[in-house]
Design an enzyme around this catalytic site. Structure first.
Site, PDB file in Angstrom:
ATOM      1  N   GLU A 208       5.404  -3.309  15.296  1.00 45.01           N
ATOM      2  CA  GLU A 208       5.034  -4.190  16.412  1.00 45.01           C
ATOM      3  C   GLU A 208       5.949  -5.408  16.481  1.00 45.01           C
ATOM      4  OE1 GLU A 208       0.757  -4.916  16.583  1.00 45.01           O
ATOM      5  OE2 GLU A 208       0.480  -3.326  15.154  1.00 45.01           O
TER       6      GLU A 208
ATOM      7  N   LYS B 188      -2.721  11.838 -15.968  1.00 46.94           N
ATOM      8  CA  LYS B 188      -2.487  10.746 -15.026  1.00 46.94           C
ATOM      9  C   LYS B 188      -3.209  11.078 -13.728  1.00 46.94           C
ATOM     10  CE  LYS B 188       1.177   8.137 -12.684  1.00 46.94           C
ATOM     11  NZ  LYS B 188       2.642   7.970 -12.489  1.00 46.94           N
TER      12      LYS B 188
END
Length: 427
Positions: free
Chosen positions: A171, A103
């Site tokens: 933000e 993997k």
């Protein structure tokens, strides 16, 4: 990630900085840079590989100490996850094998790891949030369970993908509760990172940073001194001071306010830096953010005057890459007293506020004079090359690459789920 600090400006009196409550000082003190050891930080956005044709291999890695890979997103549960798996982990670049056993990870994150192998002073951080995903912070940050999930899953991504830390770009917290939640979120992340470091074979410290606001209507809501206990450094977003949301054209990244045309400088980097220091943030932990783009104003008679629209742009209306500047027929004005510049085409009545090489040099002087932690740029695809590079200009102004922070990155990730990264990306 365009930080529209001006969009939230109101006519109300700005909220005063929140009082700082005492917190236990049992966490590692963030490493201060050695004398002259400046940080050179840049955001690399995962969408740059598409229309912009900008890939990690294009980065001039020896000019940077930190690359912030943007952006991961957040689920309501607090789980942090990749926003574009094809760009982040799946895209095969030249040299990537399709029949590699096991993997394996590819995409931009593999390329970031390879940059680290070739430049051991380069660190990479996974940046979470940004303007678009920031609304997703509020819910998970409000509970202990959500904060733990956030910390654990961001740590897992860091371990799996070979990053040296995480960067949080919220933000912005809107009130005192969210400001408190932000402190607790940073605490949870710091604890998770330090716990992993304690059991890591090399025992290196993993980094925690944030993108922080330069508008007082945003940073006055934050508990800066409490946050600072958990942060290695702050990436101060000292740009987007003016834009399409304003009534008059203005400078979008000036260091000092204008005394002759104050309406053109609603904000300034210098005020933000001084306010952060006054609140308890050391100057050498503040990294000055600078733009590699400009903001435009159409149908205007000049800086500080009314405008109508913003015209076109490199990728979005009203926003131009620095490498597209200045436009043909425009005259460039550089105001060294406020460290700001702009181009203006009087025939088209079109103005663009952006940094020139000379102004970048003035900002390097400001960083040095004020003992700051270095420079940061948004974002890497937009710079020019050679002598016209803003990044190169600032790095040279700070003393060259030899004056950058010397701190070795991490290449060992024994808990990664990816075999090739776990094995150090063998060739």
């Amino acid at each position: 990630m365009r930080f529209l600090i001006g969009a939230l400006l109101t006519l109300q009196t700005l909220v005063q900085a929140s009082s700082m409550s005492s917190m236990p000082n049992s966490y590692p003190v963030p490493e201060a840079p050695a004398e002259g050891g400046f940080r050179s930080v840049v955001y690399f956005v995962n969408w740059a590989i598409y229309g912009r044709g900008h890939n990690p291999q294009d980065l001039k890695a020896d000019q940077f100490t930190h690359i912030l890979y943007a952006f991961a997103n957040i689920r309501p549960s607090g789980e942090v996850y990749l926003s574009d798996t094809w760009a982040d982990t799946d895209k095969h670049y030249p040299g990537d094998k399709w029949d590699e056993p096991g993997k394996n990870v590819y995409g931009c994150t593999k390329q970031m790891y390879l940059l680290k192998k070739n430049n051991r002073n380069l660190k990479t951080l996974l940046s979470i949030g940004g303007w678009t995903y920031s609304p997703n912070f509020k819910t998970p940050a409000s509970t202990e369970e959500g904060r733990k999930k956030f910390a654990d899953t961001s740590l897992k991504l860091m371990k799996d993908l070979g990053f040296d830390g995480i960067d949080i770009d919220w933000e912005y917290p809107e009130d005192e509760k969210q400001a408190n939640d932000f402190v607790l979120l940073l605490k949870a992340c710091r604890e998770a990172l330090d716990a992993y470091s304690a059991k890591h074979p090399n025992g290196k410290k993993f980094l925690l940073t944030i993108a922080s606001p330069a508008g007082p209507q945003n940073y006055n809501k934050l508990k800066l001194a409490e946050m600072d206990k958990y942060l290695d450094f702050w990436n101060l977003m000292a740009y987007d001071f003016s834009g399409s949301w304003d009534k008059v054209s203005g400078h979008m990244s000036n260091v000092f306010p204008s005394t002759t045309k104050p309406e053109s400088t609603p904000f300034s980097s210098d005020k933000a830096v001084k306010d952060y220091i006054k609140a308890g943030v050391p100057a050498n932990k503040i990294v000055l953010g600078m733009p590699l783009y400009g903001r435009a104003f159409a149908s205007t008679d000049g800086i500080g005057t009314s405008f109508n629209g913003v015209g076109g742009g490199s990728w979005e209306n009203g926003v131009w890459d620095y490498k597209d500047m200045p436009q043909q027929g425009a005259q460039v004005t550089e105001l060294e007293d406020i460290a700001a510049s702009y181009s203006y085409d009087k025939n088209k009545r079109y103005l663009i506020s952006y940094d020139t090489v000379k102004i970048a040099g003035k900002k390097a002087e400001y960083i040095t004079k004020n003992g700051m932690g270095g420079g940061m740029w948004w974002e890497s695809s937009s710079d020019k090359t050679g002598n016209e590079s803003l990044v190169g200009t600032v790095v040279n102004g700070l003393g060259g690459t030899g004056k950058l922070e010397q701190r070795e990155n991490e290449l060992s990730y024994p808990e990664s789920v990816y075999d090739n990264l776990k094995n150090g990306m063998p060739s």
